[in-house]
Design an enzyme around this catalytic site. Structure first.
Site, mmCIF file in Angstrom:
data_model
loop_
_atom_site.group_PDB
_atom_site.id
_atom_site.type_symbol
_atom_site.label_atom_id
_atom_site.label_comp_id
_atom_site.label_asym_id
_atom_site.label_seq_id
_atom_site.Cartn_x
_atom_site.Cartn_y
_atom_site.Cartn_z
ATOM 1 N N ASN A 196 -59.267 49.515 87.889
ATOM 2 C CA ASN A 196 -58.423 50.499 88.589
ATOM 3 C C ASN A 196 -57.586 51.378 87.653
ATOM 4 O O ASN A 196 -57.260 52.502 88.006
ATOM 5 C CB ASN A 196 -57.554 49.813 89.643
ATOM 6 C CG ASN A 196 -56.560 48.850 89.054
ATOM 7 O OD1 ASN A 196 -56.809 48.272 87.994
ATOM 8 N ND2 ASN A 196 -55.448 48.668 89.710
ATOM 9 N N GLU B 70 -52.490 38.912 84.749
ATOM 10 C CA GLU B 70 -51.952 39.958 85.641
ATOM 11 C C GLU B 70 -52.926 40.081 86.803
ATOM 12 O O GLU B 70 -53.990 40.684 86.662
ATOM 13 C CB GLU B 70 -51.829 41.287 84.873
ATOM 14 C CG GLU B 70 -50.880 41.236 83.697
ATOM 15 C CD GLU B 70 -49.437 40.986 84.095
ATOM 16 O OE1 GLU B 70 -49.066 41.234 85.259
ATOM 17 O OE2 GLU B 70 -48.672 40.521 83.230
ATOM 18 N N GLU C 61 -46.276 41.453 81.096
ATOM 19 C CA GLU C 61 -46.764 42.629 80.404
ATOM 20 C C GLU C 61 -45.591 43.605 80.342
ATOM 21 O O GLU C 61 -44.788 43.689 81.265
ATOM 22 C CB GLU C 61 -47.952 43.245 81.153
ATOM 23 C CG GLU C 61 -49.074 43.507 80.202
ATOM 24 C CD GLU C 61 -50.444 43.579 80.832
ATOM 25 O OE1 GLU C 61 -50.590 44.018 81.968
ATOM 26 O OE2 GLU C 61 -51.397 43.191 80.129
HETATM 27 P P1 NAD Z 1 -62.200 41.229 88.770
HETATM 28 O O1 NAD Z 1 -61.407 39.980 88.758
HETATM 29 O O2 NAD Z 1 -63.433 41.300 89.565
HETATM 30 O O3 NAD Z 1 -62.641 41.630 87.271
HETATM 31 C C1 NAD Z 1 -61.695 41.813 86.244
HETATM 32 C C2 NAD Z 1 -62.384 41.663 84.900
HETATM 33 O O4 NAD Z 1 -62.792 40.310 84.730
HETATM 34 C C3 NAD Z 1 -63.640 42.523 84.712
HETATM 35 O O5 NAD Z 1 -63.642 43.028 83.397
HETATM 36 C C4 NAD Z 1 -64.765 41.508 84.905
HETATM 37 O O6 NAD Z 1 -65.956 41.841 84.244
HETATM 38 C C5 NAD Z 1 -64.148 40.266 84.298
HETATM 39 N N1 NAD Z 1 -64.713 38.992 84.763
HETATM 40 C C6 NAD Z 1 -65.247 38.709 85.959
HETATM 41 N N2 NAD Z 1 -65.588 37.398 86.015
HETATM 42 C C7 NAD Z 1 -65.239 36.853 84.824
HETATM 43 C C8 NAD Z 1 -65.328 35.542 84.261
HETATM 44 N N3 NAD Z 1 -65.828 34.517 84.963
HETATM 45 N N4 NAD Z 1 -64.863 35.350 83.010
HETATM 46 C C9 NAD Z 1 -64.326 36.371 82.302
HETATM 47 N N5 NAD Z 1 -64.225 37.629 82.771
HETATM 48 C C10 NAD Z 1 -64.666 37.872 84.022
HETATM 49 O O7 NAD Z 1 -61.171 42.380 89.183
HETATM 50 P P2 NAD Z 1 -61.473 43.900 89.483
HETATM 51 O O8 NAD Z 1 -62.202 43.988 90.777
HETATM 52 O O9 NAD Z 1 -62.015 44.558 88.275
HETATM 53 O O10 NAD Z 1 -59.965 44.469 89.665
HETATM 54 C C11 NAD Z 1 -59.254 44.391 90.832
HETATM 55 C C12 NAD Z 1 -58.252 43.251 90.772
HETATM 56 O O11 NAD Z 1 -57.392 43.410 89.636
HETATM 57 C C13 NAD Z 1 -57.324 43.257 91.977
HETATM 58 O O12 NAD Z 1 -57.164 41.942 92.435
HETATM 59 C C14 NAD Z 1 -56.003 43.784 91.416
HETATM 60 O O13 NAD Z 1 -54.865 43.392 92.134
HETATM 61 C C15 NAD Z 1 -56.033 43.237 90.022
HETATM 62 N N6 NAD Z 1 -55.131 43.989 89.125
HETATM 63 C C16 NAD Z 1 -53.954 43.407 88.735
HETATM 64 C C17 NAD Z 1 -53.061 44.112 87.928
HETATM 65 C C18 NAD Z 1 -51.733 43.519 87.497
HETATM 66 O O14 NAD Z 1 -51.113 44.061 86.590
HETATM 67 N N7 NAD Z 1 -51.265 42.443 88.113
HETATM 68 C C19 NAD Z 1 -53.397 45.394 87.498
HETATM 69 C C20 NAD Z 1 -54.609 45.946 87.900
HETATM 70 C C21 NAD Z 1 -55.475 45.233 88.720
#
Ligand code: NAD
Length: 490
Positions: A152, A249, A461
């Site tokens: 995002n 995060e 962060e």
């Molecule tokens: P996601 O959890 O699907 O993926 C995040 C990252 O993790 C990607 O790079 C993905 O390839 C990697 N990944 C997936 N499975 C993994 C594994 N088993 N081991 C290691 N890496 C793995 O999230 P998304 O759909 O990309 O992003 C949306 C989510 O991120 C939402 O839940 C949102 O709230 C969260 N988010 C949180 C913050 C924060 O600061 N708290 C900021 C931005 C987004």
């Protein structure tokens, strides 16, 4: 025109395998292929960690002022490439160019400058241990940090992660989301061009398998992760095998409380921003909007005046304020939640479907959606949707709304709108969340620590806390006097 192919960026160089493509990245506004992407191999991940370790030894030995100057030069070069990076980000994510040119890169640059300035702020503590002995502590870098990002805010997440890591003397291997690989790749090139030593920031591309291999690599000292709660749990599990430090995060389901004395125009502006900025794909979105029943009808009228006027359109157009969702697959997931809301009896005030306009048929567009008369038990109220779906919930008193707002496993952000100072702070202190915005929403200045409570995260962060989290404390005990052994010579 031939589609470009990107691979890894390791040791200051592009690493591409001739002819290979593992996946493509698409423009969500029209479904067109933007680039072919090669997934990092185990050997490439190993190479990236090795090159990072070697660069880190020299980097950590530099005076902090030199690290500061290098990071400041990098921030300035990235700032000069603001529009180029913003166009990449808009094409890859679907976020309006209006926002990416003003927020995404600028927010990352501000954080880089903040941590550059803090590079010399790492200090130890000295204390006496009797008349001839004393101890002191050193805050030492950890080594190589793995950064894993969500789709995002791709380039901003990368900058938020690399800034405290590098300022504290570490190196980084970063894996962007496979959904949005483009901007981080360009960021890595710019860092080297600005004078950041080759190998200090490396990018490996790919899916969960690359993420997992990186986390499990013995050369990685810490994992700084941004993503969803379920993935965060898997990341922690993988990191536990080698007892790595983690910063998490994660997702949210944040409450926004509108008190009976609130300025309704302001409250509806805040609710609209908190739910529809970036098409609702913001971790801190305020998707549970608790409104005092005495003002619910006029609040909804004021809100609808804003929601109906949202400028949905091509994200590349400067007039657009609301673009498509990041992918068709993600839109399907959000549509599923909308159906759940309807099935569970929430009342749809607006949206709930894709726009009818045929110009948007090839993109993953979805109208801004508002449900009212929601109940705390509904899935749309309990689960993170990560899309443009707002749930309005009525309440009658402060005690009740605090209890209901805190009735969640998540605790990322929160907010309250009221004219009364005492009410504002009482509610801010009572909310179980890492952030509370009073009479506003969404600002995250570099000096403000961002940290989820409960399942929304671990560690911080931004803020000086994030610098400390990229260090480890070593204690040194110094004895100037005699040493007494219980085993003297016989
Ligand atoms: P996601 O959890 O699907 O993926 C995040 C990252 O993790 C990607 O790079 C993905 O390839 C990697 N990944 C997936 N499975 C993994 C594994 N088993 N081991 C290691 N890496 C793995 O999230 P998304 O759909 O990309 O992003 C949306 C989510 O991120 C939402 O839940 C949102 O709230 C969260 N988010 C949180 C913050 C924060 O600061 N708290 C900021 C931005 C987004």
């Amino acid at each position: 025109m031939e589609t470009k192919t990107i691979g890894q960026f390791i040791g200051g160089r592009h690493c591409r395998v001739v002819g290979a493509t593992d996946f493509t990245t698409l423009n969500p506004a029209n479904g067109q292929v933007l680039a072919n992407v090669q997934q990092a191999s185990i050997e490439q991940i190993d190479d990236a960690v090795g090159q990072a370790a070697s660069a880190q030894r020299d980097w950590a030995a530099l005076p902090p002022a030199t690290r500061m100057e290098t990071l400041l030069a990098a921030a300035s070069l990235i700032e000069r490439h603001n529009d180029e990076l913003a166009h990449l980000e808009t094409a890859d994510t679907g976020k309006p160019i209006h926002d990416t040119t003003r927020v995404d890169i600028a927010g990352g640059v501000a954080v880089m400058r903040y941590f550059a300035g803090l590079a010399a702020a790492l200090e130890g503590r000295q204390s006496a241990s009797g008349s001839t002995a004393f101890t002191y502590t050193r805050r030492e870098p950890l080594g190589v940090v793995a950064g894993i990002g969500a789709w995002n805010y791709p380039v901003q997440i990368a900058m938020w992660k690399l800034a405290p890591a590098l300022a504290a003397g570490n190196a980084m291997v970063f894996k962007p989301s496979e959904v949005t690989p483009l901007s981080t790749h360009r960021l890595a090139e710019l860092l080297v061009e600005a004078g950041v030593p080759a190998g200090l920031f490396n990018v490996v591309q790919g899916n969960h398998a690359v993420g997992r291999a990186l986390i499990e690599h013995p050369g990685i000292a810490k994992v700084s992760f941004t993503g969803s709660v379920p993935t965060g749990m898997r990341v922690m599990e993988a990191a536990a095998g080698t007892l790595k430090k983690t910063t998490m995060e994660l997702g949210g389901k944040s409450p926004l409380i509108v008190m009976p004395d609130a300025d309704l125009e302001r409250a509806s502006d805040i609710a609209t921003m908190a739910n529809f900025f970036s098409s609702g794909q913001v971790c801190t979105s305020g998707t549970r909007v608790f409104v005092h029943r005495s003002i619910q009808a006029p609040f909804e009228a004021a809100l609808m005046a804003r929601v109906k006027a949202i400028a949905l359109g091509d994200p590349a157009s400067p007039e657009t304020r609301f673009g498509p969702l990041v992918s068709q697959a993600h839109r399907d997931k959000v549509m599923h939640y909308i159906q759940c809301g309807i099935d569970e009896g929430a009342r749809l005030l607006s949206g709930g479907s894709a726009p009818q306009d045929p110009r948007y048929a090839a993109g993953s567009y979805l109208l801004p959606t508002v449900f009212t008369d929601c109940a705390d038990t509904m899935r749309i109220v309990r689960e993170e949707i990560f899309g443009p779906v707002m749930s309005i919930l009525g309440f009658d008193d402060e005690h009740e709304v605090l209890r209901r707002a805190n009735d969640s496993d998540l605790g990322l952000a929160s907010g309250v709108v009221t004219r009364d100072l005492a009410t504002a702070h009482r509610i801010a202190h009572g909310l179980q969340a890492g952030i509370c915005w009073i009479n506003t929403w969404g600002q995250v200045p570099a000096h403000m620590p961002v940290a989820g409570q409960k399942c929304s995260g671990l560690g911080q962060e931004n803020g000086i806390e994030a610098l400390y989290e990229h260090t480890q404390v070593k204690s040194v005990f110094v004895e100037l006097g005699a040493y007494t052994s219980v085993f003297p010579p016989g």
